[in-house]
Design a protein around this motif. Structure first.
Motif, PDB file in Angstrom:
ATOM      1  N   LEU A   1       1.168  -1.160   0.159  1.00  0.00           N
ATOM      2  CA  LEU A   1      -0.036  -0.050   0.118  1.00  0.00           C
ATOM      3  C   LEU A   1       0.914   1.571   0.398  1.00  0.00           C
ATOM      4  CD1 LEU A   1      -2.715   1.351   0.055  1.00  0.00           C
ATOM      5  CD2 LEU A   1      -2.694   1.117   2.738  1.00  0.00           C
ATOM      6  N   SER A   2       1.843   1.373   0.740  1.00  0.00           N
ATOM      7  CA  SER A   2       2.602   2.614   0.743  1.00  0.00           C
ATOM      8  C   SER A   2       3.763   2.576  -0.310  1.00  0.00           C
ATOM      9  CB  SER A   2       4.078   2.262   2.081  1.00  0.00           C
ATOM     10  OG  SER A   2       4.887   1.488   2.174  1.00  0.00           O
ATOM     11  N   LYS A   3       3.723   1.225  -1.506  1.00  0.00           N
ATOM     12  CA  LYS A   3       4.919   1.805  -2.499  1.00  0.00           C
ATOM     13  C   LYS A   3       3.587   2.200  -3.710  1.00  0.00           C
ATOM     14  CE  LYS A   3       7.986   1.028  -3.221  1.00  0.00           C
ATOM     15  NZ  LYS A   3       9.297   2.306  -3.459  1.00  0.00           N
ATOM     16  N   TYR A   4       2.075   1.919  -3.098  1.00  0.00           N
ATOM     17  CA  TYR A   4       1.331   2.796  -4.192  1.00  0.00           C
ATOM     18  C   TYR A   4       0.884   3.693  -4.194  1.00  0.00           C
ATOM     19  CZ  TYR A   4      -3.295   2.902  -6.353  1.00  0.00           C
ATOM     20  OH  TYR A   4      -4.421   3.865  -7.086  1.00  0.00           O
ATOM     21  N   GLN A   5       0.825   4.215  -2.597  1.00  0.00           N
ATOM     22  CA  GLN A   5       0.688   5.866  -2.476  1.00  0.00           C
ATOM     23  C   GLN A   5       1.795   6.164  -3.787  1.00  0.00           C
ATOM     24  OE1 GLN A   5      -0.213   4.796   1.670  1.00  0.00           O
ATOM     25  NE2 GLN A   5      -1.946   5.295   1.813  1.00  0.00           N
ATOM     26  N   GLY A   6       3.382   6.133  -2.755  1.00  0.00           N
ATOM     27  CA  GLY A   6       4.236   6.453  -3.730  1.00  0.00           C
ATOM     28  C   GLY A   6       4.018   6.826  -5.053  1.00  0.00           C
ATOM     29  N   GLU A   7       3.468   6.120  -5.655  1.00  0.00           N
ATOM     30  CA  GLU A   7       2.928   5.977  -7.307  1.00  0.00           C
ATOM     31  C   GLU A   7       1.955   7.592  -7.174  1.00  0.00           C
ATOM     32  OE1 GLU A   7       1.550   2.499  -9.380  1.00  0.00           O
ATOM     33  OE2 GLU A   7       3.001   1.703  -8.463  1.00  0.00           O
TER      34      GLU A   7
END
Length: 302
Positions: A142-148
């Motif tokens: 989720l954190s990596k997707y939010q970075g996207e």
């Protein structure tokens, strides 16, 4: 180019730094050396290093005069992220926001963001394609997707060019070997060298698209240097996403059997996908990227 590499002392970041230096670029590294899975942090002569936290506004001056930012700094393991979600979101979301704001203020042309194939989760059938919806199974994904999404938002608001590369199960020289939750190739490598049985999670039938670090580095360099007119031809903003995987996969049990005949099965873990497999056609078309390394060839040389 004048390049900044966040997380440039770690596994993938150090390979990018080394390649940029060999290609004659100026390289600046920001890395706080906090990754618990790393037994060693790598430095190379010719690069400038700052041991600082990317979340710290005190790092923003370092971005002045930079052309490209390769953003790799992150809490990068799934299982530790499940036990320390706050630290994961602080580093991966707030840290990415800080990097983007510093880059915009400094006039950086493009940010290349290291994403994750964990985006696809369990709901999406293989092969995984970039337009598929997210299915985040744990705080890390989720954190990596939010970075996207931050990359997309800041591109839309400021016009900065951003490129997201979703990596599929990266392995190779300098891979983390420390702890129970290091990447599986690294774990197997260490267990074999220690004369121990290889610990396979569950039945080992989960499949992974194992991608060599040298192929990931080449994707980063292409993402940084590709002309914007080619890179963003299909988008109304300077933002796009590309899968970086081989387009083939192997079961974890198959990988273990390539290395050893001593295998021990351990309990399943929550938050992990059953299968990863990249459709890399967009990277082939828009980045002119091709994976060059075959897993079996590398394993045979271990």
């Amino acid at each position: 180019m004048r390049c900044i590499v966040t997380g440039g002392k770690g596994f993938i970041g150090s390979h990018i730094v080394e390649t940029l230096l060999k290609d004659g670029h100026e390289v600046i590294v920001i890395d706080d050396e906090s990754a618990p899975e790393n037994e060693k942090f790598y430095e190379f002569e010719g690069a400038d290093y700052y041991k600082m936290d990317i979340c710290d506004p005190g790092t923003h001056w370092i971005y002045r005069g930079a052309d490209i930012v390769f953003h790799l700094a992150a809490r990068s393991r799934i299982q530790p992220a499940m036990s320390l979600p706050r630290h994961t979101f602080e580093n991966n979301v707030v840290g990415t926001q800080s990097v983007l704001e510093a880059s915009i203020a400094a006039g950086v042309k493009r940010v290349v963001y290291s994403g994750s194939s964990s985006y696809y989760g369990l709901a999406n059938k293989v092969p995984h394609k970039e337009p598929m919806p997210s299915d985040c199974l744990n705080p890390y994904s989720l954190s990596k997707y939010q970075g996207e999404q931050l990359c997309k938002l800041y591109s839309r608001m400021s016009g900065i060019e951003t490129v997201v590369l979703r990596y599929f199960n990266v392995y190779g020289e300098r891979e983390p070997l420390k702890g129970r939750y290091a990447p599986v190739v690294g774990i197997f490598k260490k267990q074999k060298s220690d004369g121990k049985p290889l610990t396979v999670v569950g039945d080992g039938h989960q499949r992974r698209d194992f991608t060599h670090v040298s192929d990931v580095v080449s994707a980063n360099i292409l993402a940084a240097t590709k002309h914007a007119a080619e890179l963003y031809a299909s988008s109304d903003i300077c933002y796009d996403v590309f899968n970086i995987g081989t387009g083939t996969n192997h079961s974890v049990l198959e990988l273990a059997e390539m290395l050893s005949d001593k295998i021990e099965h351990i309990p399943l873990r929550l938050g992990e996908a059953k299968e990863t497999l990249a459709d890399n056609s967009r990277a082939r078309t828009h980045l002119s990227w091709l994976p060059a390394v075959n897993l079996k060839d590398i394993i045979n040389n271990y």
